[in-house]
Scaffold this motif. Structure first.
Motif, PDB file in Angstrom:
ATOM      1  N   LYS A 211     -30.214  48.330 -51.483  1.00 39.37           N
ATOM      2  CA  LYS A 211     -28.898  47.703 -51.318  1.00 39.37           C
ATOM      3  C   LYS A 211     -27.774  48.720 -51.436  1.00 39.37           C
ATOM      4  N   GLN A 212     -28.058  49.842 -52.103  1.00 39.60           N
ATOM      5  CA  GLN A 212     -27.042  50.888 -52.242  1.00 39.60           C
ATOM      6  C   GLN A 212     -26.669  51.494 -50.894  1.00 39.60           C
ATOM      7  N   ALA A 213     -27.546  51.337 -49.896  1.00 42.10           N
ATOM      8  CA  ALA A 213     -27.268  51.876 -48.567  1.00 42.10           C
ATOM      9  C   ALA A 213     -26.312  50.985 -47.780  1.00 42.10           C
ATOM     10  N   MET A 214     -26.038  49.794 -48.298  1.00 37.01           N
ATOM     11  CA  MET A 214     -25.145  48.860 -47.620  1.00 37.01           C
ATOM     12  C   MET A 214     -23.697  49.100 -48.055  1.00 37.01           C
ATOM     13  N   PRO A 215     -22.726  48.732 -47.223  1.00 37.65           N
ATOM     14  CA  PRO A 215     -21.326  48.770 -47.662  1.00 37.65           C
ATOM     15  C   PRO A 215     -21.151  47.882 -48.888  1.00 37.65           C
ATOM     16  N   PRO A 216     -20.233  48.217 -49.775  1.00 38.26           N
ATOM     17  CA  PRO A 216     -20.039  47.420 -51.000  1.00 38.26           C
ATOM     18  C   PRO A 216     -19.846  45.942 -50.681  1.00 38.26           C
ATOM     19  N   GLY A 217     -20.631  45.105 -51.358  1.00 39.85           N
ATOM     20  CA  GLY A 217     -20.524  43.663 -51.179  1.00 39.85           C
ATOM     21  C   GLY A 217     -21.336  43.103 -50.042  1.00 39.85           C
ATOM     22  N   SER A 218     -21.952  43.957 -49.237  1.00 41.79           N
ATOM     23  CA  SER A 218     -22.731  43.487 -48.096  1.00 41.79           C
ATOM     24  C   SER A 218     -24.174  43.224 -48.508  1.00 41.79           C
ATOM     25  N   PRO A 219     -24.758  42.120 -48.052  1.00 37.04           N
ATOM     26  CA  PRO A 219     -26.165  41.833 -48.388  1.00 37.04           C
ATOM     27  C   PRO A 219     -27.110  42.667 -47.529  1.00 37.04           C
ATOM     28  N   LEU A 220     -28.339  42.748 -47.947  1.00 38.43           N
ATOM     29  CA  LEU A 220     -29.358  43.424 -47.146  1.00 38.43           C
ATOM     30  C   LEU A 220     -29.690  42.572 -45.922  1.00 38.43           C
ATOM     31  N   PRO A 221     -29.789  43.180 -44.763  1.00 38.24           N
ATOM     32  CA  PRO A 221     -30.184  42.414 -43.575  1.00 38.24           C
ATOM     33  C   PRO A 221     -31.594  41.869 -43.734  1.00 38.24           C
ATOM     34  N   PRO A 222     -31.896  40.712 -43.125  1.00 35.44           N
ATOM     35  CA  PRO A 222     -33.242  40.118 -43.235  1.00 35.44           C
ATOM     36  C   PRO A 222     -34.350  41.068 -42.791  1.00 35.44           C
ATOM     37  N   GLU A 223     -34.109  41.845 -41.712  1.00 33.43           N
ATOM     38  CA  GLU A 223     -35.159  42.751 -41.246  1.00 33.43           C
ATOM     39  C   GLU A 223     -35.417  43.874 -42.251  1.00 33.43           C
ATOM     40  N   THR A 224     -34.370  44.295 -42.972  1.00 33.29           N
ATOM     41  CA  THR A 224     -34.547  45.324 -43.999  1.00 33.29           C
ATOM     42  C   THR A 224     -35.366  44.765 -45.166  1.00 33.29           C
ATOM     43  N   ILE A 225     -35.057  43.534 -45.571  1.00 33.83           N
ATOM     44  CA  ILE A 225     -35.806  42.896 -46.655  1.00 33.83           C
ATOM     45  C   ILE A 225     -37.275  42.745 -46.263  1.00 33.83           C
ATOM     46  N   GLU A 226     -37.524  42.393 -44.998  1.00 34.31           N
ATOM     47  CA  GLU A 226     -38.897  42.231 -44.536  1.00 34.31           C
ATOM     48  C   GLU A 226     -39.652  43.550 -44.602  1.00 34.31           C
ATOM     49  N   ARG A 227     -38.985  44.666 -44.230  1.00 36.06           N
ATOM     50  CA  ARG A 227     -39.635  45.979 -44.284  1.00 36.06           C
ATOM     51  C   ARG A 227     -39.869  46.409 -45.730  1.00 36.06           C
ATOM     52  N   ILE A 228     -38.975  46.027 -46.634  1.00 37.34           N
ATOM     53  CA  ILE A 228     -39.178  46.331 -48.053  1.00 37.34           C
ATOM     54  C   ILE A 228     -40.420  45.605 -48.559  1.00 37.34           C
TER      55      ILE A 228
END
Length: 282
Positions: free
Chosen positions: A35-52
């Motif tokens: 999540k640190q790679a996202m702009p402040p306050g932005s959630p993780l995209p669904p595809e990123t969560i799936e890859r995690i």
């Protein structure tokens, strides 16, 4: 011809149990790190969560566990070995003493709660052991205060949960002090033989560390796989980019884990310059 010998980290990485690593470095740790790679306050995209979930968490946990074990088991230099080994033995022995004494005190409390009667055998044993430890400090004429300090007694605090204090509790202070001595020595602050003070063995943020560099490169690989973004550590006047924030969070979170890391420097977040160097940049 120079032989590129595998670092302790790389050797550990080949043997780490992935399931055990995922327990120590759990799903929340992985999600917060990326999540640190996202702009402040932005959630993780669904595809990123799936890859995690599919692979990112496992790989990140394995890399972190391998690095933690490599740091935990890093050999001391000959200069440090004898001194630190002795301090660690004192620390560990003190910890064992207070843990065993606490167990006896808990048995005393449990016996009284269950039977309504005092448990004289364990109370007497704790008092004798405490007297053996502190007996030489007995001041004639002050026997009452001395014995009062050594006898097992309930902690005078409504939130203590019926726990007891005893004359071996001071061993916990020895444990803490030994831990502080180890940490301070590792920081390199000691007296010079000439009478002044100097920084001995102080490690700078730019020192070469092949194991840490290999770890950062592995973080870069998994970062790119999960986020689909190239890892970078730009020199932008102190502003940290997404990958730098990711690495910083991973190191900072590792430092908070319940691991015996004598070399606390090894888990301090590296500077952008160190990250850039690990990535092969200037």
């Amino acid at each position: 011809m120079t032989t590129n010998v595998a670092t302790e980290y790389e050797q550990r990485k080949a043997t780490v149990d992935g399931d055990a690593a995922k327990i120590v470095f759990d799903r929340h740790f992985a999600l917060e790190s990326f999540k640190q790679a996202m702009p402040p306050g932005s959630p993780l995209p669904p595809e990123t969560i799936e890859r995690i979930h599919r692979r990112g968490h496992l790989d990140l946990a394995r890399y972190c566990m391998a690095y933690a074990l490599a740091v935990e088991n890093a050999p001391d230099t000959p200069e440090q070995a004898a001194f630190l080994a002795c301090i660690r033995r004192i620390r560990d022995a003190a910890g064992e003493m207070v843990s065993a004494a606490d167990s006896l005190a808990d048995q005393i409390v449990r016996h009284k709660n269950e039977t309504g009667m005092p448990e004289h055998i364990r109370e007497h044993a704790l008092s004798r052991l405490a007297s053996a430890l502190h007996g030489r400090f007995l001041v004639p004429g002050h026997e009452g205060a001395y014995l009062s300090a050594l006898l097992p007694k309930p902690i005078d605090n409504p939130f203590a949960g019926n726990r007891m204090i005893h004359g071996l509790t001071d061993c916990a202070a020895v444990y803490n002090e030994a831990s502080d001595i180890i940490a301070e020595y590792r920081e390199g602050v000691i007296d010079d033989q000439s009478g002044g003070t100097r920084k001995r063995g102080m490690r700078t943020g730019n020192r070469s560390n092949r194991g840490r560099q290999a770890f950062i490169r592995d973080l870069a690989d998994i970062y790119q796989q999960v986020t689909s973004n190239a890892p970078k550590a730009p020199n932008n006047n102190g502003k940290s980019g997404p990958f730098v924030r990711f690495v910083t969070h991973v190191f900072a979170a590792m430092a908070k884990q319940d691991l015996v890391l004598l070399d606390r420097y090894a888990v301090q977040p590296p500077s952008a310059h160190v990250i850039r160097t690990a990535l092969g940049g200037p």
